[in-house]
Design a protein around this motif. Structure first.
Motif, PDB file in Angstrom:
ATOM      1  N   LEU A 162       0.868  -1.169   0.000  1.00 28.79           N
ATOM      2  CA  LEU A 162       0.000   0.000   0.000  1.00 28.79           C
ATOM      3  C   LEU A 162       0.906   1.220   0.000  1.00 28.79           C
ATOM      4  O   LEU A 162       1.820   1.313   0.816  1.00 28.79           O
ATOM      5  N   ILE A 163       0.667   2.143  -0.934  1.00 29.99           N
ATOM      6  CA  ILE A 163       1.512   3.336  -0.920  1.00 29.99           C
ATOM      7  C   ILE A 163       0.650   4.562  -0.678  1.00 29.99           C
ATOM      8  O   ILE A 163      -0.512   4.602  -1.059  1.00 29.99           O
ATOM      9  N   SER A 207      12.544 -14.698  -2.332  1.00 28.63           N
ATOM     10  CA  SER A 207      11.409 -15.580  -2.094  1.00 28.63           C
ATOM     11  C   SER A 207      10.114 -14.796  -2.091  1.00 28.63           C
ATOM     12  O   SER A 207       9.064 -15.306  -1.760  1.00 28.63           O
ATOM     13  N   ASN A 208      10.204 -13.539  -2.483  1.00 26.77           N
ATOM     14  CA  ASN A 208       9.040 -12.691  -2.436  1.00 26.77           C
ATOM     15  C   ASN A 208       8.035 -13.108  -3.494  1.00 26.77           C
ATOM     16  O   ASN A 208       8.321 -13.112  -4.666  1.00 26.77           O
ATOM     17  N   PRO A 209       6.840 -13.470  -3.119  1.00 25.42           N
ATOM     18  CA  PRO A 209       5.861 -13.760  -4.156  1.00 25.42           C
ATOM     19  C   PRO A 209       5.406 -12.440  -4.761  1.00 25.42           C
ATOM     20  O   PRO A 209       4.806 -11.620  -4.099  1.00 25.42           O
ATOM     21  N   LEU A 210       5.722 -12.262  -6.001  1.00 29.73           N
ATOM     22  CA  LEU A 210       5.481 -10.940  -6.598  1.00 29.73           C
ATOM     23  C   LEU A 210       4.049 -10.781  -7.064  1.00 29.73           C
ATOM     24  O   LEU A 210       3.733  -9.872  -7.783  1.00 29.73           O
ATOM     25  N   TYR A 211       3.210 -11.718  -6.637  1.00 30.83           N
ATOM     26  CA  TYR A 211       1.821 -11.544  -7.016  1.00 30.83           C
ATOM     27  C   TYR A 211       1.117 -10.573  -6.078  1.00 30.83           C
ATOM     28  O   TYR A 211      -0.067 -10.360  -6.191  1.00 30.83           O
ATOM     29  N   ALA A 212       1.850 -10.009  -5.104  1.00 30.36           N
ATOM     30  CA  ALA A 212       1.228  -9.072  -4.166  1.00 30.36           C
ATOM     31  C   ALA A 212       0.595  -7.911  -4.915  1.00 30.36           C
ATOM     32  O   ALA A 212       1.104  -7.456  -5.933  1.00 30.36           O
ATOM     33  N   TYR A 213      -0.529  -7.432  -4.389  1.00 29.69           N
ATOM     34  CA  TYR A 213      -1.188  -6.291  -5.015  1.00 29.69           C
ATOM     35  C   TYR A 213      -0.443  -5.013  -4.672  1.00 29.69           C
ATOM     36  O   TYR A 213       0.204  -4.911  -3.631  1.00 29.69           O
ATOM     37  N   LEU A 214      -0.590  -4.052  -5.536  1.00 29.83           N
ATOM     38  CA  LEU A 214      -0.108  -2.711  -5.231  1.00 29.83           C
ATOM     39  C   LEU A 214      -1.325  -1.800  -5.267  1.00 29.83           C
ATOM     40  O   LEU A 214      -2.126  -1.851  -6.197  1.00 29.83           O
ATOM     41  N   ALA A 215      -1.504  -0.980  -4.231  1.00 30.10           N
ATOM     42  CA  ALA A 215      -2.659  -0.089  -4.200  1.00 30.10           C
ATOM     43  C   ALA A 215      -2.270   1.214  -3.521  1.00 30.10           C
ATOM     44  O   ALA A 215      -1.234   1.298  -2.852  1.00 30.10           O
ATOM     45  N   VAL A 216      -3.101   2.219  -3.733  1.00 32.44           N
ATOM     46  CA  VAL A 216      -2.832   3.539  -3.161  1.00 32.44           C
ATOM     47  C   VAL A 216      -3.793   3.755  -2.012  1.00 32.44           C
ATOM     48  O   VAL A 216      -4.959   3.348  -2.074  1.00 32.44           O
TER      49      VAL A 216
END
Lengths: 479, 365, 366
Positions: free
Chosen positions: B98-99, B120-129
């Protein structure tokens, strides 16, 4: 040694030979002036038989040729003393008429055998319920009754320098490849040992790989199973004193086959086969997977799952490897305890092991919930394998897998499985490859899948080279 | 051979295990909130660490632990946290980044690029504001009886499943982005009472927040224009004081680039929608063919106007969310080379053509 | 020398397919992105065709000496001393190839999963498996490859199905932006990915098929399957990633697989990297095996035992691993190997074919 016509001398000879044997008897008879001697071990003969079929007729016609007088099928003559000695040891009654330098070997031995029982180690739901017994003649009788062809060959040997155990090899002449039969023959003949404990000794002495955990010869107590393998061109070895026969050469996949597979629909059979093979992997790898997931790659599981796993490990002091080792050891102890103990007590062990240990160990925070599930599943998975030898081998293999996984995580496990695979590929049984890849379109069509009968038109090419056609005109009625 | 292997294994056992971690010591960061600390350029990192507490015999309470730290870069900030609390902090299971608003405006991706280094970071994490006070939101123990992490991720997951919001996975945006132009619309949360709610998307141009937002309805339309599939999305529209509710069954979008030999003249976006009419506020009466046709026309007109508005907003923000630039570059490479897309995009003539069909009226006539 | 067991055409297919697949599955999209850009798949396809030409060439050479393997007939063609030299060169080349493969795979593992585990241990484990498999006969090696192939197929399905997450066909367009030159250059780079079909040089006499045409057929099928595998990998990488991303991500597939998320399983990338060991090892042990065979043929009647050669190769590779630690060094060596493979797999057999054609007499005397 040549015999002398004097019965006294013969008696002297035998008495000297059996000087310490208190059960050796030399019976003197004088019938109508003619002197007879009967030599036998009174522990080996059946007195009533001797009475009825040897003595009684002799009393009537003491002068006639013996083979006409006695009413016994098992009749032989010899002029060699050592041959007679063997016969006595086997339980024959040896007769000498004074003045003749030959001995009559009469079979009136005591037959102590148990009746044919239901197989106890290889239970099936459908199919024959006969099992081999310790008496080799009965076993051969069972086999002969199952296969009514002149092609069915039984060859017997005696093995064991002291025990002189009777061993028979069986095969079907028109199917089995002679080179394998000869090879089995050669290997059996070469055995020179005090006594033969079948199937263990024969197994160890004729198998190819000395240092392999995997069983290389199939052991069965079911005549119908033995027949099925004979029809694929394999050789069956039966030994006196053992209710198990050895089947060779068999492949890795045979250890996952069960007679039941062929009694039910091939689709079900295939599914059960797949189940067993997946259990092979579960039994070897599950504890290792548990350890590597919990201590190397928790990211393989989504967060909810990981949180659950983590919470179950929260208060456990031991690292997962120790947990796993402890539980697997416990399982092994329980298994051994149930086999050794008398069966009513065995039930108690199950209760103690399953309920008491299982619950208490979790409640006292020594082992996590998940580990108990893993251990239980591993144990069950290994017991599903039909062959006891294979299932024990698999259970043992899970320990190195666990150690490697605790060092290198999943890569350690992969390393282990690759080593097993290569090891299997390099193994031989009686000169044939032990393991063939399941997807290599094996002509046996009986590896990973149990192909329907109508699709299995040919016999496995390895053992039945010359005579390949198994099934002519499958489901021919349709046309 | 066997002896060699045995010796080898024994050697390994003596040396210990290198990459082994203890699961019970791991702290799984579930949500990462990024903001600037005060007025400085220092990064303020807020995490929510998820765990299951008091789990025994089938029970358990999911809980989130809020941690805050400050540092020059992501790695630095994480490093500082390690000195403040025990346990092994990791992003193995991170589900949401979250940014904050101001962080988004200032080239957030240059900071986030380093997440690609988390092996090992699963890059499927969402990015949101999040348009509000990030620490305040993340520090909440419970929102709607859920942990903050479950609440935020749950909203995104469900809405994504309903096909109403675009998905923004971290992997698709960092390191230059998977798209041709790194223009995208990030899902935007805003404060709502004591809690938060989803409020459309924030438009990004070249990885930077433009400050322009689309509201929820516009987001859905923009998403459809971008090529989303029909997944029973809900439509509500109002025209001539008639109110319709409809569910989207199928959606098909196509770009037509009309060009002369030198330049792109016009881009037509045709959007074909198949709807299921749920209600039209006319009370209970049977739909005749004529009524249906009229309805189709009204809805078409309404949606065309709305789409035009969405496109205008996108153009104004210079956010090529629809990736028209890629379309031109792919099918008219020479034209694309000749033009400066960034400059010309806001001025391009882009016309949406919406076609609506009402396939059925659900399970009642 | 121990007698070689014959293999079937199907086994040849599997062996060649598995030997051709190597670390390139992971690295090819990245390596090609810098050269051929969007047209990676075209370059890969083209080099597949070149490899096919190479196969026909080797098949041709082999069919001139149908009862001998390559290392045995080199000296027939060019005479004993030169032939022995050639065998030595081939042996060294195969050792180098296996060595570099081991290094690059352990490097990948070291970067992606096992940060703290010393690399020499991972290298050693790979070498042990490779050596253990290489001590057996061609048939047994084929068995191993056949078993491992299931995993290669599984990996392929994983890769293909991962393509459904964010697949954009426009990333392939426009085709041939900068003309054919970058594609041709990419073809050279991609060619090394196909190397491994040179197994036929050795295996030719041991394949039992109804006719020798079938051998060519099996080889062609294997090559085609490899090409499909590589092209699928490249297509999926270029369509799911932007070019900018591809240039900085050396193993794009791993990133793609990270995308998978099922209810009880995620981060399939880690699983894939492990399963991938099978694909890499299937190449490594074939190389070790070929190297051992080449060394054995240094003398006509056989020099040393195969086991001895294989284990000494393993020891050499293990020790060599300590000297190459930097990633750039591995790459440098890999470039040398690339050039060598073009010379040894394409140029030399071609040359030998010509020489043997000129000395056509020897053929009839065989």
């Amino acid at each position: 040694m040549k015999l002398s016509p004097s019965v006294e001398e013969t008696e002297q000879y035998f008495k000297q030979l059996f000087i310490d044997q208190s059960d050796f008897q030399a019976k003197r008879l004088v019938i109508g002036g003619t002197e007879f001697r009967l030599f036998y071990f009174d522990t080996l003969i059946d007195p009533s038989n001797v009475q009825d079929f040897i003595l009684k007729p002799l009393l009537l016609r003491p002068q006639d040729p013996i083979h006409e007088v006695v009413s016994i099928i098992d009749y032989a003559e010899t002029e060699q003393a050592d041959e007679a000695v063997h016969a006595i040891m086997y339980g024959k009654t040896v007769l000498q008429r004074s003045g003749e330098s030959r001995l009559y070997l009469l079979g009136a031995d005591l037959k102590k055998e148990r009746s044919i029982n239901i197989p106890s180690n290889e239970r099936v739901l459908r199919g024959a319920n006969e099992a081999f017994i310790e008496n080799i003649d009965t076993n051969l009788n069972l086999m002969r009754k199952l296969i009514n062809t002149t092609d069915f060959v039984v060859k017997t040997y005696t093995l064991g320098r002291l025990s002189q155990t009777k061993v028979a090899i069986m095969y079907i002449k028109s199917i089995a490849d002679t080179s394998f039969v000869n090879e089995v023959d050669r290997r059996l003949q070469s055995i020179d040992i005090d006594y033969v404990e079948a199937p263990g000794f024969i197994n160890e002495l004729i198998q190819d790989q000395k240092f392999s955990l995997f069983p290389q010869l199939l052991i069965t107590e079911r005549p119908d199973r033995a027949r099925a393998y004979l029809m694929e061109g394999k050789v069956v070895v039966s030994t006196a004193g053992s209710p198990d026969v050895i089947i060779t050469p068999v492949s890795f996949w045979s250890f996952f086959q069960s007679s039941d597979d062929y009694q039910i629909s091939w689709i079900l059979g295939t599914i059960f086969r797949l189940l067993r093979i997946s259990c092979f992997f579960i039994a070897i790898g599950l504890p290792a997977v548990y350890v590597s997931v919990s201590s190397f790659n928790p990211n393989l599981l989504p967060i909810n799952f990981v949180n659950t796993l983590q919470s179950s490990l929260k208060y456990i002091t031991f690292p997962p490897v120790v947990e796993a080792l402890a539980m697997m050891l416990l399982l092994e102890i329980l298994r051994e305890a149930t086999i050794r103990l008398a069966s009513p007590v065995g039930q108690t062990i199950g209760v103690v092991g399953g309920i008491v240990v299982g619950t208490v160990v979790v409640q006292s925070n020594l082992v996590s919930n998940t580990m108990v599930i893993v251990a239980a599943l591993t144990g069950l998975a290994s017991f599903i394998i039909p062959s006891y030898e294979m299932s024990s081998a698999i259970r043992l293999l899970s320990y190195p897998a666990l150690l490697l996984a605790s060092l290198f995580g999943l890569f350690g496990l992969a390393f282990f499985f690759m080593m097993i695979c290569i090891h299997l590929c390099q193994m031989n049984t009686i000169g044939l490859p032990y393991y063939t890849p399941p997807f290599a379109m094996n002509p046996a069509k009986d590896t990973l899948l149990r192909a329907p009968l109508w699709a299995k038109r040919t016999r496995p090419s390895g053992t039945a080279k010359a005579n390949k056609t198994r099934l002519r005109n499958p489901r021919g009625w349709k046309r | 051979m066997m002896r060699v292997i045995a010796a080898f294994i024994i050697c390994l056992l003596l040396t210990g295990c290198w990459d082994q971690t203890q699961l019970k010591k791991l702290l799984f960061v579930d949500v990462v909130g990024l903001d600037y600390a005060g007025d400085s350029k220092q990064i303020q990192l807020n995490y929510v660490i998820s765990s299951l507490r008091e789990a025994s015999q089938g029970g358990g309470k999911p809980s989130g632990l809020f941690v805050q730290s400050i540092g020059g870069t992501l790695y630095d900030a994480v490093n500082n946290t390690n000195k403040e609390m025990p346990g092994v902090l990791n992003t193995l299971e991170t589900r949401l980044y979250l940014i904050s608003n101001r962080f988004a405006k200032d080239d957030p991706l240059s900071y986030l690029n380093s997440t690609a280094q988390f092996i090992s970071n699963p890059l499927y994490a969402y990015l949101a504001v999040y348009d509000g006070d990030l620490p305040k939101l993340l520090a909440k123990k419970k929102v709607k009886n859920l942990t903050v992490a479950d609440f935020l991720v749950g909203i995104l997951d469900e809405e994504k499943k309903r096909g109403r919001i675009p998905t923004n996975k971290l992997l698709h945006l960092i390191l230059g982005g998977t798209e041709f132009l790194n223009d995208f619309a990030l899902n935007r949360f805003e404060p709502y009472g004591e809690e938060a709610r989803l409020a459309g998307t924030a438009l990004f141009s070249d990885g930077k927040y433009t400050g322009v937002n689309l509201d929820n309805e516009e987001t859905q339309l923009a998403y459809l224009l971008e090529g989303a599939k029909g997944r029973n999305q809900f439509f509500f529209s109002q025209a001539e004081d008639k109110k319709f509710s409809a569910l989207l069954l199928n959606a098909k979008r196509k770009f037509h680039i009309l060009s002369t030999s030198e330049s792109v003249r016009e881009i037509i976006i045709s959007l074909k929608l198949d709807l299921k009419l749920v209600e039209d506020g006319n009370g209970s009466k049977n739909y005749t063919k004529k009524i249906m046709n009229d309805l189709e026309k009204t809805i078409t007109a309404d949606l065309t106007v709305k789409s035009a508005k969405v496109i205008a907003t996108l153009q104004k923000a210079n956010c090529d969310y629809l990736q028209l630039g890629h379309e031109v570059a792919a099918y008219h490479p020479n034209l694309y080379k000749a033009m400066n897309w960034r400059e010309q995009y806001p001025k391009l003539k882009i016309k949406p053509i919406v076609k609506v069909r009402i396939l059925n009226t659900g399970i009642v006539e | 020398m121990s007698k070689e067991e014959t293999i079937s055409g199907r086994q040849l297919f599997v062996l060649v397919f598995m030997t051709q697949l190597g670390t390139e599955v992971l690295s090819l999209p990245h390596a090609e992105a810098g050269i051929a850009g969007h047209d990676t798949w075209l370059a890969v396809l083209l080099s597949g065709l070149f490899a096919q030409a190479g196969i026909v060439l080797i098949w041709w050479v082999g069919s001139r000496y149908p009862s001998l393997n390559f290392f045995a007939y080199t000296s027939r063609i060019v005479g004993r001393p030169i032939g022995a030299c050639l065998n030595l060169i081939y042996g060294c080349y195969y050792v180098l190839s296996g060595f570099l493969l081991t290094l690059s795979y352990s490097d990948i593992l070291n970067r992606w999963m096992y940060i703290l585990t010393p690399r020499w241990i991972i290298t050693l484990m790979i070498l042990i498996v490779g050596g253990y498999a290489a001590i057996s006969t061609l048939k047994r090696i084929a068995f191993v490859s056949q078993s491992f192939m299931i995993l290669a197929i599984l990996g392929f399905l994983l890769i293909v199905f991962s393509g459904i997450y964010g697949f954009d066909i426009r990333n392939l367009l426009p085709v041939l932006t900068d003309g054919w030159y970058p594609v041709m250059k990419g073809t050279y780079t991609a060619f090394t990915a196909y190397v491994g079909y040179d197994l036929l040089l050795y295996a030719y006499p041991y394949v039992k098929t109804r006719s020798k045409k079938k051998v060519l057929l099996a080889m062609t099928l294997a090559n085609a399957c490899t090409a499909v595998y590589y092209i699928a990998v490249c297509l999926i990488s270029t369509t799911t990633f932007g070019l900018k991303q591809l240039l900085v991500i050396p193993e794009p597939l791993v990133f793609i697989l990270k995308n998978y998320r099922v209810e009880v399983l995620q981060s399939i990338d880690n699983l894939f990297l492990i399963v991938y060991a099978c694909i890499v090892l299937a190449t490594i042990y074939v190389y070790f095996y070929l190297a051992a065979k080449a060394f054995q043929h240094l003398r006509g009647s056989g020099l040393g035992k195969q086991q001895m050669w294989v284990w000494s190769i393993v020891v050499i590779c293990f020790i060599g691993g300590f000297f190459i630690e930097k990633r750039s060094d591995i790459r440098q060596w890999a470039e040398i190997q690339d050039r060598l493979s073009v010379i040894l797999v394409v140029a030399l057999p071609c040359l030998l074919l010509m020489v043997s054609a000129m000395r056509g007499v020897t053929r009839s005397s065989l």
